[in-house]
Design a protein around this motif. Sequence first.
Motif, PDB file in Angstrom:
ATOM      1  N   VAL A 127      80.741 -16.732 -63.566  1.00 37.88           N
ATOM      2  CA  VAL A 127      80.948 -16.658 -62.121  1.00 37.88           C
ATOM      3  C   VAL A 127      80.258 -15.429 -61.534  1.00 37.88           C
ATOM      4  O   VAL A 127      79.539 -15.523 -60.535  1.00 37.88           O
ATOM      5  N   PHE A 128      80.454 -14.260 -62.157  1.00 36.33           N
ATOM      6  CA  PHE A 128      79.951 -13.009 -61.584  1.00 36.33           C
ATOM      7  C   PHE A 128      78.424 -12.975 -61.536  1.00 36.33           C
ATOM      8  O   PHE A 128      77.840 -12.638 -60.500  1.00 36.33           O
ATOM      9  N   VAL A 129      77.783 -13.324 -62.645  1.00 37.15           N
ATOM     10  CA  VAL A 129      76.323 -13.199 -62.708  1.00 37.15           C
ATOM     11  C   VAL A 129      75.622 -14.124 -61.712  1.00 37.15           C
ATOM     12  O   VAL A 129      74.765 -13.663 -60.940  1.00 37.15           O
ATOM     13  N   PRO A 130      75.932 -15.436 -61.666  1.00 38.05           N
ATOM     14  CA  PRO A 130      75.259 -16.280 -60.661  1.00 38.05           C
ATOM     15  C   PRO A 130      75.598 -15.902 -59.229  1.00 38.05           C
ATOM     16  O   PRO A 130      74.776 -16.085 -58.329  1.00 38.05           O
ATOM     17  N   SER A 131      76.817 -15.387 -58.993  1.00 35.82           N
ATOM     18  CA  SER A 131      77.201 -15.014 -57.626  1.00 35.82           C
ATOM     19  C   SER A 131      76.301 -13.926 -57.064  1.00 35.82           C
ATOM     20  O   SER A 131      76.058 -13.877 -55.851  1.00 35.82           O
ATOM     21  N   LEU A 132      75.800 -13.046 -57.926  1.00 35.14           N
ATOM     22  CA  LEU A 132      74.899 -11.987 -57.463  1.00 35.14           C
ATOM     23  C   LEU A 132      73.577 -12.542 -56.952  1.00 35.14           C
ATOM     24  O   LEU A 132      72.966 -11.974 -56.041  1.00 35.14           O
TER      25      LEU A 132
END
Length: 266
Positions: free
Chosen positions: A196-201
């Motif tokens: 979730v965190f990496v693609p959200s960036l």
Amino acid sequence: MTCFFLIPLLLILLVSFFTRSSFGGIEMPLTIENYTRFFDSLYIKILWVSCLLSLATTLLCLVFGYPFAYIIARSPQRYRNILLFLIIIPFWTNSLIRTYAWILLLRTEGVINTLLINAGIFEQPLTLLYNNFAVLVGLVYTMLPFMVLPLYASIEKLDKSYLEAAADLGAKPWQAFWKITFPLTTPGIVAGSLLVFVPSLGLFFIPDLMGGSKSVLIGNLIKNQFLTARDWPFGSAVSIILMALTLLCIVAYMRTTNDKQGKELL
């Protein structure tokens, strides 16, 4: 991996050291100005807001996703496939179309404001669109399945005999959850958080559509440098910096998690 990841990454790295030409291309000389330029306060603020929104997205997906994954994993087999199917259904529709659906819900004359005004709760429509709140809603909605699926896989594999032993020893259900279920499902939490965190960036279409000009995240900055400003060297440099920071966060997170798990085993 060599053709579709390593070579493009090396090309981006190479372009990041060139100079932007007057017509939007790249030219000599080689320079590191594209990297030093990023440390301007404006771009640092954009990166900071992007990290905060990505972190908030990850936490909200975990808060909403863990109970849902737990319910699916503990449901009878005949209902489990149906619930998993409900998670997968959104992937059948383009995420861009689903984002436009949220715009219809959140805009000033949208469904939510219309219902609130007709119910007499508010006299004026709320500003639900074109701000960071709307971006956060769009990110959570888009990324939630990526949190639920790893959590479900981790919870479903949990050995129920541990919970039975805890019950035999007098542990209450909430104690068994915090001391057994939650710690043993940490791999699913880590995997879901990273997914979730990496693609959200890097997502840029959700801030573009739901944030408007008031919400510029690091993904929008990169996209604008390539497509609008035609500054490929700077856009490449920002991409490399973002990738390096993301990699550092992942390594630090994984080491911290592994250290905690090792201490618990000891």
